[in-house]
Motif scaffolding. Structure first.
Motif, short mmCIF file in Angstrom:
data_model
loop_
_atom_site.label_atom_id
_atom_site.label_comp_id
_atom_site.label_asym_id
_atom_site.label_seq_id
_atom_site.Cartn_x
_atom_site.Cartn_y
_atom_site.Cartn_z
N VAL A 153 36.85 92.66 29.39
CA VAL A 153 36.15 91.59 30.10
C VAL A 153 37.20 90.50 30.29
O VAL A 153 37.74 89.97 29.34
CB VAL A 153 34.94 91.06 29.30
N GLY A 154 37.50 90.18 31.54
CA GLY A 154 38.60 89.30 31.87
C GLY A 154 39.74 90.16 32.38
O GLY A 154 39.49 91.14 33.08
N PRO A 155 40.95 89.86 32.04
CA PRO A 155 41.39 88.78 31.15
C PRO A 155 41.37 87.45 31.88
O PRO A 155 41.33 87.39 33.11
CB PRO A 155 42.83 89.17 30.82
N THR A 156 41.42 86.40 31.08
CA THR A 156 41.50 85.07 31.65
C THR A 156 42.42 84.20 30.79
O THR A 156 42.46 84.35 29.58
CB THR A 156 40.12 84.41 31.77
N GLY A 157 43.13 83.31 31.47
CA GLY A 157 43.98 82.35 30.79
C GLY A 157 43.39 80.96 30.84
O GLY A 157 44.00 79.99 30.42
N SER A 158 42.17 80.86 31.35
CA SER A 158 41.50 79.58 31.51
C SER A 158 40.37 79.43 30.50
O SER A 158 39.52 80.31 30.38
CB SER A 158 40.93 79.49 32.94
N LEU A 159 40.35 78.32 29.80
CA LEU A 159 39.28 78.06 28.84
C LEU A 159 37.92 78.04 29.55
O LEU A 159 36.96 78.66 29.08
CB LEU A 159 39.53 76.74 28.11
N ALA A 160 37.85 77.35 30.69
CA ALA A 160 36.57 77.27 31.42
C ALA A 160 36.09 78.65 31.85
O ALA A 160 34.90 78.98 31.72
CB ALA A 160 36.71 76.35 32.62
N ASP A 161 37.00 79.48 32.34
CA ASP A 161 36.62 80.83 32.76
C ASP A 161 36.22 81.68 31.57
O ASP A 161 35.27 82.47 31.65
CB ASP A 161 37.77 81.47 33.54
N ALA A 162 36.90 81.53 30.45
CA ALA A 162 36.55 82.29 29.25
C ALA A 162 35.16 81.92 28.76
O ALA A 162 34.37 82.79 28.37
CB ALA A 162 37.59 82.04 28.15
N VAL A 163 34.82 80.64 28.79
CA VAL A 163 33.48 80.19 28.40
C VAL A 163 32.45 80.78 29.35
O VAL A 163 31.39 81.26 28.93
CB VAL A 163 33.40 78.65 28.33
N TYR A 169 32.98 99.89 23.77
CA TYR A 169 33.02 98.47 23.43
C TYR A 169 33.60 97.65 24.58
O TYR A 169 34.55 98.06 25.24
CB TYR A 169 33.85 98.22 22.17
N ARG A 170 33.04 96.46 24.77
CA ARG A 170 33.52 95.50 25.78
C ARG A 170 34.18 94.34 25.04
O ARG A 170 33.54 93.67 24.26
CB ARG A 170 32.36 95.00 26.64
N LEU A 171 35.48 94.13 25.31
CA LEU A 171 36.24 93.10 24.63
C LEU A 171 36.70 92.03 25.62
O LEU A 171 37.36 92.34 26.61
CB LEU A 171 37.47 93.69 23.93
N LEU A 172 36.34 90.80 25.33
CA LEU A 172 36.81 89.66 26.11
C LEU A 172 38.25 89.37 25.73
O LEU A 172 38.57 89.27 24.54
CB LEU A 172 35.94 88.43 25.83
N VAL A 173 39.11 89.23 26.73
CA VAL A 173 40.50 88.88 26.49
C VAL A 173 40.73 87.49 27.07
O VAL A 173 40.68 87.29 28.28
CB VAL A 173 41.47 89.91 27.13
N ALA A 174 40.96 86.52 26.19
CA ALA A 174 41.23 85.14 26.57
C ALA A 174 42.65 84.81 26.11
O ALA A 174 42.87 84.43 24.96
CB ALA A 174 40.21 84.20 25.95
N GLU A 175 43.59 85.01 27.01
CA GLU A 175 45.02 84.87 26.70
C GLU A 175 45.72 84.30 27.93
O GLU A 175 45.57 84.84 29.03
CB GLU A 175 45.60 86.24 26.34
N ASP A 176 46.48 83.22 27.75
CA ASP A 176 47.10 82.58 28.92
C ASP A 176 48.51 83.07 29.23
O ASP A 176 49.04 82.75 30.29
CB ASP A 176 47.06 81.06 28.81
N ASP A 177 49.11 83.87 28.38
CA ASP A 177 50.40 84.46 28.69
C ASP A 177 50.15 85.78 29.42
O ASP A 177 49.56 86.70 28.86
CB ASP A 177 51.21 84.70 27.41
N VAL A 178 50.61 85.87 30.66
CA VAL A 178 50.30 87.02 31.51
C VAL A 178 50.81 88.33 30.92
O VAL A 178 50.09 89.33 30.91
CB VAL A 178 50.85 86.80 32.94
#
Length: 148
Positions: free
Chosen positions: A43-53, A16-25
């Motif tokens: 997939v990621g992680p990213t703390g940026s909404l634009a990058d997560a999209v 499974y591939r899981l996107l992690v969109a979390e801004d706390d490092v």
């Protein structure tokens, strides 16, 4: 390093591939380590909404873990995009379910703080039911609120 304490035997998130969109490092690092320990691919992680999209539109993902306070604001554009693509979503937040937009009440809620085992349990539930809780079957807080 102690072994992970998952209730599911083996590598529950293998394949499974899981996107992690979390801004706390620190939280993002712990999320990624737990996913990898359970056999999943991050997939990621990213703390940026634009990058997560961008990741959600450009990368194949099986499930997304989204911090509702992503990037210091609300992650609703990302959640709405993922919903439109029928991607199972786990909302990671300290908020109560009734504090979220009503359209998100059927999504899985991972209440902060949570344990690695609870994260894996929640991911397996979301992957198993397509990310939506059946109407009238919203799970009680004790099942998905981060309590062990």
């Amino acid at each position: 390093m102690p072994p992970p304490l998952f209730r599911f035997a083996g590598r529950a998130l293998d394949g499974y591939r899981l996107l992690v969109a979390e801004d706390d490092v620190l939280t993002a690092d712990a999320l990624c380590a737990t996913i990898r320990d359970a056999g999943g691919e991050v997939v990621g992680p990213t703390g940026s909404l634009a990058d997560a999209v961008r990741l959600a539109t450009c990368e194949p993902i099986d499930c997304a873990i989204v911090d509702m306070g992503l990037d210091g604001g609300q992650a609703t554009p990302l959640v709405d995009l993922l919903l439109s693509e029928a991607v199972p979503i786990i909302l990671a937040t300290a908020a109560e379910r009734d504090e979220l937009p009503r359209a998100y009440w059927r999504l899985h809620l991972l209440r902060k703080p949570y344990s690695p085992a609870t994260l894996v349990d929640c991911a397996m539930l979301a992957l198993g039911d397509g990310g939506l809780i059946a109407p009238g079957q919203i799970r009680p807080a004790s099942g998905l609120d981060g309590s062990a």
